[in-house]
Design a protein around this motif. Structure first.
Motif, PDB file in Angstrom:
ATOM      1  N   THR A   1      40.021  37.150  38.151  1.00 38.76           N
ATOM      2  CA  THR A   1      41.226  36.480  37.701  1.00 38.76           C
ATOM      3  C   THR A   1      41.745  35.618  38.840  1.00 38.76           C
ATOM      4  OG1 THR A   1      43.464  36.827  36.817  1.00 38.76           O
ATOM      5  CG2 THR A   1      42.650  38.461  38.360  1.00 38.76           C
ATOM      6  N   ARG A   2      42.409  34.537  38.506  1.00 44.03           N
ATOM      7  CA  ARG A   2      42.762  33.517  39.499  1.00 44.03           C
ATOM      8  C   ARG A   2      43.567  34.066  40.662  1.00 44.03           C
ATOM      9  NH1 ARG A   2      41.818  28.408  38.654  1.00 44.03           N
ATOM     10  NH2 ARG A   2      41.570  28.821  36.424  1.00 44.03           N
ATOM     11  N   ILE A   3      44.448  35.023  40.404  1.00 44.47           N
ATOM     12  CA  ILE A   3      45.318  35.516  41.471  1.00 44.47           C
ATOM     13  C   ILE A   3      44.560  36.298  42.545  1.00 44.47           C
ATOM     14  CG2 ILE A   3      47.313  35.601  39.938  1.00 44.47           C
ATOM     15  CD1 ILE A   3      46.984  38.655  39.837  1.00 44.47           C
ATOM     16  N   LYS A   4      43.304  36.645  42.286  1.00 43.07           N
ATOM     17  CA  LYS A   4      42.539  37.393  43.287  1.00 43.07           C
ATOM     18  C   LYS A   4      41.967  36.490  44.382  1.00 43.07           C
ATOM     19  CE  LYS A   4      43.163  41.458  41.500  1.00 43.07           C
ATOM     20  NZ  LYS A   4      44.002  42.477  42.189  1.00 43.07           N
ATOM     21  N   GLY A   5      42.017  35.173  44.179  1.00 48.04           N
ATOM     22  CA  GLY A   5      41.683  34.261  45.275  1.00 48.04           C
ATOM     23  C   GLY A   5      40.221  33.915  45.454  1.00 48.04           C
ATOM     24  N   HIS A   6      39.404  34.082  44.428  1.00 48.41           N
ATOM     25  CA  HIS A   6      37.976  33.779  44.560  1.00 48.41           C
ATOM     26  C   HIS A   6      37.726  32.329  44.984  1.00 48.41           C
ATOM     27  CE1 HIS A   6      38.259  37.160  41.708  1.00 48.41           C
ATOM     28  NE2 HIS A   6      37.137  37.586  42.263  1.00 48.41           N
ATOM     29  N   LEU A   7      38.476  31.403  44.409  1.00 48.58           N
ATOM     30  CA  LEU A   7      38.239  29.985  44.702  1.00 48.58           C
ATOM     31  C   LEU A   7      38.592  29.641  46.145  1.00 48.58           C
ATOM     32  CD1 LEU A   7      39.492  28.426  41.344  1.00 48.58           C
ATOM     33  CD2 LEU A   7      37.125  28.628  42.139  1.00 48.58           C
ATOM     34  N   THR A   8      39.590  30.310  46.696  1.00 46.92           N
ATOM     35  CA  THR A   8      39.906  30.120  48.110  1.00 46.92           C
ATOM     36  C   THR A   8      38.714  30.528  48.974  1.00 46.92           C
ATOM     37  OG1 THR A   8      42.275  30.506  47.759  1.00 46.92           O
ATOM     38  CG2 THR A   8      41.440  30.829  49.995  1.00 46.92           C
ATOM     39  N   ILE A   9      38.058  31.624  48.598  1.00 46.20           N
ATOM     40  CA  ILE A   9      36.929  32.120  49.381  1.00 46.20           C
ATOM     41  C   ILE A   9      35.712  31.213  49.232  1.00 46.20           C
ATOM     42  CG2 ILE A   9      35.349  34.060  49.704  1.00 46.20           C
ATOM     43  CD1 ILE A   9      38.268  34.421  50.744  1.00 46.20           C
ATOM     44  N   VAL A  10      35.493  30.671  48.040  1.00 42.79           N
ATOM     45  CA  VAL A  10      34.389  29.725  47.863  1.00 42.79           C
ATOM     46  C   VAL A  10      34.597  28.514  48.759  1.00 42.79           C
ATOM     47  CG1 VAL A  10      33.200  28.205  46.247  1.00 42.79           C
ATOM     48  CG2 VAL A  10      33.885  30.495  45.515  1.00 42.79           C
ATOM     49  N   ASP A  11      35.827  28.001  48.800  1.00 39.44           N
ATOM     50  CA  ASP A  11      36.131  26.849  49.659  1.00 39.44           C
ATOM     51  C   ASP A  11      35.944  27.217  51.125  1.00 39.44           C
ATOM     52  OD1 ASP A  11      36.975  24.438  50.671  1.00 39.44           O
ATOM     53  OD2 ASP A  11      38.932  24.452  49.693  1.00 39.44           O
ATOM     54  N   ALA A  12      36.391  28.426  51.507  1.00 36.55           N
ATOM     55  CA  ALA A  12      36.219  28.867  52.890  1.00 36.55           C
ATOM     56  C   ALA A  12      34.738  28.984  53.241  1.00 36.55           C
ATOM     57  CB  ALA A  12      36.922  30.207  53.104  1.00 36.55           C
ATOM     58  N   ALA A  13      33.938  29.504  52.318  1.00 39.38           N
ATOM     59  CA  ALA A  13      32.491  29.634  52.550  1.00 39.38           C
ATOM     60  C   ALA A  13      31.839  28.264  52.687  1.00 39.38           C
ATOM     61  CB  ALA A  13      31.856  30.415  51.402  1.00 39.38           C
ATOM     62  N   ARG A  14      32.309  27.310  51.907  1.00 37.87           N
ATOM     63  CA  ARG A  14      31.780  25.945  52.013  1.00 37.87           C
ATOM     64  C   ARG A  14      32.030  25.388  53.410  1.00 37.87           C
ATOM     65  NH1 ARG A  14      34.015  21.256  52.010  1.00 37.87           N
ATOM     66  NH2 ARG A  14      36.064  22.089  51.428  1.00 37.87           N
ATOM     67  N   ARG A  15      33.208  25.654  53.948  1.00 38.59           N
ATOM     68  CA  ARG A  15      33.535  25.177  55.298  1.00 38.59           C
ATOM     69  C   ARG A  15      32.671  25.868  56.350  1.00 38.59           C
ATOM     70  NH1 ARG A  15      39.249  23.066  55.273  1.00 38.59           N
ATOM     71  NH2 ARG A  15      39.784  22.893  53.062  1.00 38.59           N
TER      72      ARG A  15
END
Length: 378
Positions: free
Chosen positions: A201-215
C-alpha cells in the motif's frame, strides 16, 4: 469479546490473536467478532472462538444488523467485556455494549486524521467507552490533543512481540533455506539483503525505496538486494505501479516483490537489514520491532511511534520521510557498515526489545486493564 474488521494480517490483528490466547490461558472464553481471514486458523488453534459477521462494513444498515448480532452474542455467551479495535465495528460494538450494559474498551491502533467535524466525531467513537488503550506514547499524545478526554481514562500499552516465535534460536536453517529458494536467492549471492515487510500500500513507502535504489545503482552500486514482502490485499493497481517503477529503473534483479510471507521470523533472519519507510506516521510500528527481536538493525522513517522503538545509531537509523536521497544514503551506510557491526547493532536491538516489548507484558497489561474496568463497574 474482541471486535476487529478482519484477521488477515497486521499489527492490530496480531494483538487480537495474542490477547485472545492470553484470555484462554487465564481460564476465560475468547471470542473474536470479525469478517474472517487467514489468521482465524491460529485464533482457533490457540483456543479462541470465531464469531463471523460483516463487521468490516461502513454501511449504516449493516452496522445496525451487526449491533443486533452482537447483542445476541453478548447475551448468549455472557460476555463480560467488549473490546473494539477499529472505528467502523466500534459503532456496532458500542451500541451493543450500551444495550446490554457491558463494559466497553477500545484500542486506538492508529493516528486517525480528521479534516472535518464529522470525521472527528467518527474517530471519537474509540473514546466513548470505559477505557481507551493507546499502543504508544505517540498515540496517547494524539488522542489527548485530538479528543480532550480525561487522561485517567487513557492507558498506554505498547504492542508486544511473541518471543517464542521471534527468537533466532527457534528458527531452523531449513526454514531460512526454504524461504531463500522460494524468493529465488542463490545460496552464494553476496549482496546485502534489505527487507521491507508490510502490505503493498502506498503509505508503506515502496516507491521511495525504488527511487533510492535507482540512485544507488546510478552510483555504480550492485551490492544490495531489496525485498518487498507483503500482500497487496487486492490493491493490484498499486502493486503494478511498484513493479513498473522497478522495471523502468532497470532494477528487476535488485528489487523484488516476493508477496505474502507466512514465516516472518525466517524472513528477518534471511535479511541483513529491515526497513520501514512509511510515508505517514506509524502509531507503533511492529515491523520495526520484530526484526530487532531477530537481531536485525532497522532503518525507519523519522516520525511516529518508531521514534520510540528505534534508537538512532544504536539499534538502527531514523531517516527523512519520503526523501529518496536520504534513504539511498541510509541504506548505503548500513551496507558499508559490514556484517560484524550490523550484528552488534542487531544484538543491542534484540536485548532492548526483549526488555520493553514483550507480548506477555502487553497481554498482562491488557488483562489488567480489563480487570480495572470490571472493578470500576462493580
Amino acid at each position: 469479546m474482541q471486535v476487529i474488521p478482519e484477521l488477515e494480517t497486521g499489527g492490530a490483528e496480531q494483538s487480537t490473536i495474542d490477547v485472545a490466547q492470553a484470555v484462554v490461558r487465564a481460564g476465560g472464553t475468547a471470542l473474536v467478532a470479525t469478517r474472517g481471514g487467514r489468521m482465524v486458523a491460529r485464533l482457533e488453534a490457540d483456543g479462541g472462538r470465531l464469531a463471523q459477521m460483516p463487521v468490516q462494513t461502513k454501511n449504516p444498515l449493516v452496522m445496525l444488523g451487526n449491533a443486533a448480532r452482537l447483542v445476541a452474542l453478548i447475551r448468549q455467551e455472557k460476555v463480560s467485556i467488549v473490546h473494539a479495535r477499529s472505528r467502523a465495528p466500534a459503532f456496532s460494538a458500542l451500541w451493543a455494549a450500551h444495550a446490554t450494559g457491558t463494559p466497553f474498551v477500545a484500542t486506538y491502533h492508529g493516528v486517525y486524521k480528521a479534516q472535518s467535524r464529522l470525521k472527528r466525531w467518527y474517530n471519537a467513537v474509540m473514546t466513548r467507552g470505559d477505557l481507551v488503550i493507546a499502543n504508544s506514547d505517540y498515540t496517547r499524545d494524539h488522542v489527548l490533543a485530538e479528543h480532550h478526554i480525561d487522561p485517567a481514562k487513557l492507558v498506554t500499552i505498547p504492542r508486544g512481540v511473541d518471543f517464542e516465535r521471534f527468537d533466532p534460536a527457534f528458527v531452523t536453517q531449513d526454514r531460512v533455506e526454504t524461504l531463500r529458494t522460494a524468493w529465488g536467492i542463490a545460496p552464494d549471492d553476496p549482496r546485502t539483503r534489505i527487507l521491507l515487510a508490510g502490505r503493498l500500500t502506498r503509505i508503506k513507502g515502496h516507491l521511495t525505496i525504488v527511487d533510492a535504489a535507482r540512485r544507488m545503482a546510478a552510483e555504480g552500486r550492485r551490492d544490495f538486494l531489496i525485498l518487498f514482502a507483503g500482500d497487496d490485499q487486492g490493491r493490484t493497481g498499486y502493486a503494478a505501479e511498484v513493479q513498473s517503477a522497478i522495471d523502468e529503473a532497470g532494477l528487476s534483479d535488485a528489487v523484488r516483490i516476493v508477496g505474502h510471507c507466512d514465516d516472518m521470523p525466517a524472513a528477518y533472519l534471511l535479511a541483513d537489514v529491515a526497513i520501514l519507510p512509511t510515508t505517514v506516521p506509524e502509531s507503533f510500528g511492529r515491523a520495526a520491532v520484530e526484526p530487532q527481536a531477530m537481531g536485525r538493525p532497522v532503518i525507519a522513517s523519522n516520525h511516529g511511534g518508531v521514534t520510540e522503538t528505534v534508537v538512532e545509531g544504536q539499534t538502527g537509523w531514523l531517516t527523512s520521510v519520503e526523501d529518496p536521497e536520504a534513504w539511498a544514503k541510509a541504506m548505503a551506510r548500513a551496507i558499508d557498515l559490514g556484517a560484524g557491526k550490523r550484528r552488534e547493532m542487531g544484538e543491542m536491538g534484540r536485548r532492548r526489545v526483549r526488555q520493553l516489548y514483550s507480548s506477555d507484558a502487553m497481554c498482562a497489561q491488557t488483562l489488567a486493564a480489563y480487570e480495572r474496568v470490571l472493578e470500576a463497574r462493580r
